[in-house]
Design an enzyme around this catalytic site. Structure first.
Site, PDB file in Angstrom:
ATOM      1  N   GLU A  59       0.725  -5.599  -5.366  1.00 27.27           N
ATOM      2  CA  GLU A  59       1.397  -6.232  -4.226  1.00 27.27           C
ATOM      3  C   GLU A  59       1.526  -7.744  -4.386  1.00 27.27           C
ATOM      4  OE1 GLU A  59      -0.230  -2.332  -2.843  1.00 27.27           O
ATOM      5  OE2 GLU A  59      -0.995  -4.019  -4.010  1.00 27.27           O
ATOM      6  N   HIS A 133      -7.770   1.770   5.430  1.00 28.02           N
ATOM      7  CA  HIS A 133      -6.429   2.299   5.629  1.00 28.02           C
ATOM      8  C   HIS A 133      -6.092   2.516   7.101  1.00 28.02           C
ATOM      9  CE1 HIS A 133      -7.451   3.432   1.478  1.00 28.02           C
ATOM     10  NE2 HIS A 133      -6.161   3.352   1.238  1.00 28.02           N
TER      11      HIS A 133
END
Length: 328
Positions: A59, A133
């Site tokens: 990322e 998450h």
């Protein structure tokens, strides 16, 4: 009219904007074969194979790649899968893209949309996604000037708001809720862009108390409002949909009418967006409150895996109890 899931709404919004503007590109992990990590772009790579790109699990790299592309006139849609992963590329979003227009004296824009699943699947008593998450990240970014934050829950809102995000010349953090991917809604065949300004939606009108519910808490609050109505309490429910720029006018008008405010969110309440809402309203006129504000959120703890996630979140009963305390 047709029924569509939230992931279909996201795919259609991106596809429609790619049809209208050949500068819109899509990049992220598993984009080509799976339509993104959450399958939110199914069919888009097949329709626009030359403008969809599979990125490595890096990322930090591909968010900077998106900024470079934006600097040359493209409009990247960057899929980050889980919103937790924005921490990995925080510098690219907060220190670079958000300041790009300012640092270039307005000569270069950064029209990038960062799309990610916010919150957790355990919000509604299901199995959660765990500590890395399931976080809500909006408060991490709300202190960054130059960045817009959009948080829809329902498919129609997601489609219309995402179209506006892609057209916006500033970087936008577009957070859909992880637990809402399976939500279906009846929508028109064509959903027009929904402006990011004055975006709050009054879900239910009421006179006794105002409830502002952020994202995943909207359906929870809606159930609470229905039960409160059965007991003679009239609650006004507001879904902000966009938190930067926030539609303070609708909230102020509502609280001036009801005199009572409950804010419910999935994020922990410490340092959350609820405090910003309260600050603005108190600066406007603290006398509008008949009772102290109630703020509900997740427990101030890392999120456990499995079913423990649901135990940390606000529930319908918590909202009802808060409203009853304010109205008794």
């Amino acid at each position: 009219m047709r029924n569509i899931y939230l992931n279909r709404a996201i795919a259609e919004a991106v596809s429609k904007e790619m049809e209208l503007d050949d500068k819109v590109i899509l990049l992220g992990e598993d984009t080509i074969n799976r339509g993104g990590g959450m399958s939110t772009y199914l069919g888009v790579p097949q329709k626009f194979p030359d403008r969809c790109f599979d990125m490595p699990i890096a990322e930090v790299g591909f968010t900077q790649f998106a900024l470079g592309a934006a600097s040359t006139g493209f409009r990247p849609v960057v899929d980050l899968m889980f919103s937790d992963f924005t921490a990995v590329c925080f510098n690219a979003i907060a220190n670079d893209a958000a300041k790009w227009r300012f640092n270039s004296l307005g000569k270069v824009a950064a029209p990038i949309v960062y799309v990610a699943a916010n919150g957790g699947r355990g919000t509604y008593d299901g199995v959660g996604s765990g500590v890395n998450h399931s976080q809500c990240v909006e408060a991490w970014f709300m202190n960054v000037p130059g960045l817009k934050i959009v948080m829809p829950y329902y498919p129609k809102d997601a489609m219309g708001l995402l179209r506006s995000c892609i057209r916006d010349d500033d970087p936008v953090l577009f957070l859909y809720h992880e637990g809402s991917l399976g939500v279906r809604e009846e929508v028109e065949d064509e959903i027009a862009p929904i402006p990011l300004t004055n975006a709050a939606k009054i879900m239910r009108e009421g006179t006794d108390v105002t409830i502002v519910a952020l994202q995943s808490m909207v359906p929870v609050a809606l159930n609470a409002v229905k039960e409160l109505e059965a007991h003679g309490v009239s609650a006004e429910l507001i879904d902000p949909r966009v938190i930067i720029p926030f539609d303070y006018d609708k909230v102020i008008a509502s609280v001036e009418k009801t005199g009572r405010l409950v804010i419910v969110e999935e994020a922990p309440t410490r340092g959350s967006f609820a405090g910003e809402i309260i600050r603005v309203l108190c600066e406007k006129d603290p006398a509008m409150f008949k009772k102290p504000v109630k703020v509900l959120g997740a427990l101030n703890s890392p999120i456990g895996s499995g079913y423990s996630e649901a135990l940390m979140m606000p529930h319908k009963e918590d909202i009802i109890n808060a409203v009853e305390e304010l109205t008794k």
